[in-house]
Design a protein around this motif. Structure first.
Motif, PDB file in Angstrom:
ATOM      1  N   PHE A 177      76.385   6.185  -3.802  1.00 36.73           N
ATOM      2  CA  PHE A 177      77.027   6.427  -5.096  1.00 36.73           C
ATOM      3  C   PHE A 177      77.620   5.133  -5.629  1.00 36.73           C
ATOM      4  CE2 PHE A 177      77.201  10.491  -2.869  1.00 36.73           C
ATOM      5  CZ  PHE A 177      76.681  11.349  -3.826  1.00 36.73           C
ATOM      6  N   ILE A 178      77.406   4.882  -6.889  1.00 39.63           N
ATOM      7  CA  ILE A 178      78.004   3.728  -7.566  1.00 39.63           C
ATOM      8  C   ILE A 178      78.762   4.244  -8.778  1.00 39.63           C
ATOM      9  CG2 ILE A 178      77.555   1.558  -8.771  1.00 39.63           C
ATOM     10  CD1 ILE A 178      74.995   1.284  -7.135  1.00 39.63           C
ATOM     11  N   ASP A 179      80.071   4.028  -8.783  1.00 42.40           N
ATOM     12  CA  ASP A 179      80.930   4.549  -9.867  1.00 42.40           C
ATOM     13  C   ASP A 179      80.748   6.057 -10.026  1.00 42.40           C
ATOM     14  OD1 ASP A 179      81.834   1.974 -10.358  1.00 42.40           O
ATOM     15  OD2 ASP A 179      80.258   1.576 -11.832  1.00 42.40           O
ATOM     16  N   ASN A 180      80.709   6.761  -8.877  1.00 45.65           N
ATOM     17  CA  ASN A 180      80.565   8.228  -8.837  1.00 45.65           C
ATOM     18  C   ASN A 180      79.231   8.717  -9.416  1.00 45.65           C
ATOM     19  OD1 ASN A 180      83.080   8.694  -7.621  1.00 45.65           O
ATOM     20  ND2 ASN A 180      84.118   8.509  -9.612  1.00 45.65           N
TER      21      ASN A 180
ATOM     22  N   VAL B   7      74.912   8.787  -8.771  1.00 42.81           N
ATOM     23  CA  VAL B   7      73.907   8.634  -7.726  1.00 42.81           C
ATOM     24  C   VAL B   7      73.110   7.355  -7.931  1.00 42.81           C
ATOM     25  CG1 VAL B   7      71.805   9.638  -6.716  1.00 42.81           C
ATOM     26  CG2 VAL B   7      73.687  11.128  -7.412  1.00 42.81           C
ATOM     27  N   ASN B   8      72.920   6.612  -6.857  1.00 40.12           N
ATOM     28  CA  ASN B   8      72.124   5.388  -6.889  1.00 40.12           C
ATOM     29  C   ASN B   8      70.645   5.779  -6.773  1.00 40.12           C
ATOM     30  OD1 ASN B   8      70.901   2.928  -6.577  1.00 40.12           O
ATOM     31  ND2 ASN B   8      72.112   2.276  -4.802  1.00 40.12           N
ATOM     32  N   PHE B   9      70.019   6.028  -7.903  1.00 38.93           N
ATOM     33  CA  PHE B   9      68.643   6.520  -7.905  1.00 38.93           C
ATOM     34  C   PHE B   9      67.653   5.467  -7.420  1.00 38.93           C
ATOM     35  CE2 PHE B   9      70.352   9.876 -10.601  1.00 38.93           C
ATOM     36  CZ  PHE B   9      69.678  10.975 -10.097  1.00 38.93           C
ATOM     37  N   GLU B  10      67.978   4.197  -7.545  1.00 41.11           N
ATOM     38  CA  GLU B  10      67.083   3.154  -7.056  1.00 41.11           C
ATOM     39  C   GLU B  10      66.966   3.240  -5.535  1.00 41.11           C
ATOM     40  OE1 GLU B  10      64.448  -0.028  -6.912  1.00 41.11           O
ATOM     41  OE2 GLU B  10      65.039   1.361  -8.506  1.00 41.11           O
ATOM     42  N   LYS B  11      68.097   3.498  -4.870  1.00 44.23           N
ATOM     43  CA  LYS B  11      68.077   3.689  -3.415  1.00 44.23           C
ATOM     44  C   LYS B  11      67.221   4.894  -3.046  1.00 44.23           C
ATOM     45  CE  LYS B  11      71.109   5.007   0.428  1.00 44.23           C
ATOM     46  NZ  LYS B  11      72.505   5.100   0.925  1.00 44.23           N
ATOM     47  N   MET B  12      67.406   5.994  -3.772  1.00 44.16           N
ATOM     48  CA  MET B  12      66.639   7.210  -3.492  1.00 44.16           C
ATOM     49  C   MET B  12      65.145   6.993  -3.741  1.00 44.16           C
ATOM     50  SD  MET B  12      68.992   8.957  -2.375  1.00 44.16           S
ATOM     51  CE  MET B  12      70.775   8.873  -2.404  1.00 44.16           C
ATOM     52  N   ARG B  13      64.817   6.185  -4.737  1.00 40.73           N
ATOM     53  CA  ARG B  13      63.413   5.910  -5.039  1.00 40.73           C
ATOM     54  C   ARG B  13      62.754   5.151  -3.894  1.00 40.73           C
ATOM     55  NH1 ARG B  13      60.326   1.963  -6.514  1.00 40.73           N
ATOM     56  NH2 ARG B  13      62.065   0.483  -6.554  1.00 40.73           N
ATOM     57  N   ILE B  14      63.461   4.175  -3.331  1.00 42.92           N
ATOM     58  CA  ILE B  14      62.905   3.375  -2.231  1.00 42.92           C
ATOM     59  C   ILE B  14      62.690   4.259  -0.999  1.00 42.92           C
ATOM     60  CG2 ILE B  14      63.329   1.443  -0.679  1.00 42.92           C
ATOM     61  CD1 ILE B  14      65.000   0.167  -2.941  1.00 42.92           C
ATOM     62  N   ILE B  15      63.677   5.122  -0.710  1.00 49.01           N
ATOM     63  CA  ILE B  15      63.545   6.030   0.431  1.00 49.01           C
ATOM     64  C   ILE B  15      62.393   7.001   0.197  1.00 49.01           C
ATOM     65  CG2 ILE B  15      64.671   7.967   1.619  1.00 49.01           C
ATOM     66  CD1 ILE B  15      67.288   6.421   1.457  1.00 49.01           C
ATOM     67  N   ALA B  16      62.277   7.483  -1.037  1.00 55.69           N
ATOM     68  CA  ALA B  16      61.193   8.414  -1.365  1.00 55.69           C
ATOM     69  C   ALA B  16      59.825   7.759  -1.185  1.00 55.69           C
ATOM     70  CB  ALA B  16      61.353   8.922  -2.794  1.00 55.69           C
ATOM     71  N   ASN B  17      59.730   6.474  -1.498  1.00 54.70           N
ATOM     72  CA  ASN B  17      58.462   5.762  -1.335  1.00 54.70           C
ATOM     73  C   ASN B  17      58.046   5.699   0.132  1.00 54.70           C
ATOM     74  OD1 ASN B  17      57.989   5.260  -4.034  1.00 54.70           O
ATOM     75  ND2 ASN B  17      58.985   3.259  -4.029  1.00 54.70           N
TER      76      ASN B  17
END
Length: 488
Positions: free
Chosen positions: A418-421, A423-433
């Motif tokens: 989480f960044i400033d409350n 969701v850090n979607f870039e992190k989730m995208r990398i994990i999803a890849n």
């Protein structure tokens, strides 16, 4: 009509499951229907209601088809869909535009409801035992399954308990105390064959699945901790099995190893990678299938080291190295990178790599093959050599799972969720890849006809599924020095 729709009146009854579950997101999406329609004519409000519901239903259907695992694991997920189906049935009588979605949702619910009735709770012993049960084809381990678990006492006797697959350390201790009829305070720990003790926490989930190959679970009082010693059976074999497998074809051995690895890999659900990365304690979910697959990697690696270190004749050891290089080559041919890397890493183990007299007598052709295989393990430039190799392969592929987990762990620990409350979607995208890589590897079925089986396939199959190994590095190093003492 929009405000009175039964679909709008659904209340959030299913939040008992972990909030990370995607079905909670879907449910919250439906709950947004509680918001009043924007101002406008009755026709405009009707169109708004139909479009909103349709979007939510389409997403829900896609999710249900993609994450059928959750429907089997989570009663709340299926209950959510059943209630949604009831509301949709009522709505579709008035809102005709929703009628075409009713059969799709009905089909999913019917399928999983029947599966739930037909799928009885399994009691698993074979997955983590040393018996002949291991020759059976592996089936996915689910959260609702039970396991028959051996827990040892300080005097090396053991008691067998039956607990849920996702049982915590606290629940295991309670079951042991109940079985032993004792009120004494017990602690649960993992004891390795080298005598290393790891105290397990009360909230550790599915403790049985992370036990090392020759490790054992012990329950004892705190006063007995200092006197605790490994069980004799943890030492592993005292003689190699080369006489058994040297007559087996290297290709047959690689084929049966690939068949077994594919069974284990097929049982691993993508969600287990997430539980492993983010911490299964917070999900109260087992990663037993993933643990089994990782355990197999370690077992194959130790099999190579054990066989070499238990081979007393120099000429036989040279033959062993040639055999393992041939098996590794066939594993690569079958796109089984898991066993391929396990064999090469076993040959790179210090207890094997230091045997200079053995390596000197290895024919140059095999030295060249080994050097080529070892170069694929080069970790420089973020394992570029391995990653380039994988991109050239077509599925089905059995990947080098430790590296995939390393990628996910690095991404998770190196980036905030989480960044400033938000969701850090870039992190989730990398994990999803990374997870997509696993899905890609299994996007085509494994073809069992890639190798023409010989008449002794049953014997080969039985051998590769129950490797006996020494998992004590200190003991393996001592054996290595007995074979070839240190040169002065």
């Amino acid at each position: 009509m929009d405000d009175m729709s039964p679909l709008l009146e659904m209340k959030p009854k299913y939040t008992r499951s972990h909030p990370q579950s995607i079905f909670v997101f879907i449910f919250n999406l439906v709950c947004t229907y509680h918001a009043p329609s924007p101002p406008g004519s009755e026709q405009e409000r009707l169109e708004y209601a139909v479009n909103s519901k349709r979007r939510a239903l389409v997403i829900t259907l896609r999710w249900a088809n993609t994450h059928s695992y959750l429907l089997q694991e989570e009663p709340a997920a299926l209950a959510f869909l059943e209630e949604l189906y009831g509301s949709l049935s009522n709505d579709s009588r008035v809102l005709r535009a929703l009628k075409d979605l009713v059969p799709d949702l009905e089909k999913i619910i019917k399928l999983h409801s029947e599966e739930a009735k037909a799928t009885k709770k399994k009691t698993l012993l074979r997955q983590f035992s040393n018996g002949e049960e291991r020759l059976q084809k592996k089936q996915p381990i689910r959260n609702q399954d039970d396991i028959l678990l051996k827990v040892y006492c300080s005097d090396h006797t053991y008691t067998t308990i039956r607990v849920a697959v996702a049982a915590t350390g606290r629940e295991v201790i309670a079951a042991v105390a109940d079985k032993l009829c004792t009120t004494e305070e017990l602690v649960l720990l993992h004891l390795s064959s080298a005598g290393e003790k790891l105290m397990l926490k009360p909230n550790d989930v599915s403790v049985f699945s992370t036990v090392s190959i020759n490790g054992r679970l012990f329950a004892c009082s705190r006063g007995q901790l200092s006197t605790l010693t490994p069980h004799p059976e943890q030492e592993g074999p005292t003689a190699g099995s080369m006489s058994t497998f040297e007559l087996m074809s290297s290709k047959d051995l690689a084929y049966q190893m690939t068949m077994y690895d594919w069974e284990l890999f097929s049982c691993v659900h993508e969600h287990e990678l997430l539980y492993h990365t983010f911490g299964r304690q917070s999900f109260r979910r087992t990663t037993a299938n993933l643990d089994l697959f990782l355990r197999r990697f370690n077992q194959v690696q130790l099999w190579v080291v054990t066989e070499v270190c238990l081979c007393g004749q120099l000429s036989k050891r040279v033959q062993l190295l040639k055999k393992f290089i041939k098996i590794a080559a066939h594993c690569r041919e079958f796109k089984n990178l898991n066993s391929f890397f396990a064999i090469i890493m076993g040959m790179s183990n210090p207890a094997v790599s230091r045997l200079s007299q053995t390596w000197e007598k290895l024919p140059s052709k095999f030295k060249k093959f080994y050097a080529e295989f070892e170069s694929m393990m080069d970790p420089s430039r973020n394992h570029r050599s391995y990653r380039l190799t994988v991109t050239k392969l077509e599925p089905p592929i059995i990947p080098f799972m430790p590296l995939l987990l390393k990628d996910m762990t690095f991404t998770h620990e190196g980036n905030k969720t989480f960044i400033d409350n938000m969701v850090n979607f870039e992190k989730m995208r990398i994990i999803a890849n990374t997870i997509r890589q696993v899905k890609h590897c299994r996007s085509q079925p494994f073809n069992p006809d890639i190798c023409q089986p010989n008449k002794n396939q049953a014997e080969v199959r039985g051998y590769v599924r129950k490797f006996c190994v020494i998992d004590n590095q200190r003991a393996l190093t001592q054996l290595s020095y007995r074979l070839e003492p240190r040169r002065t």
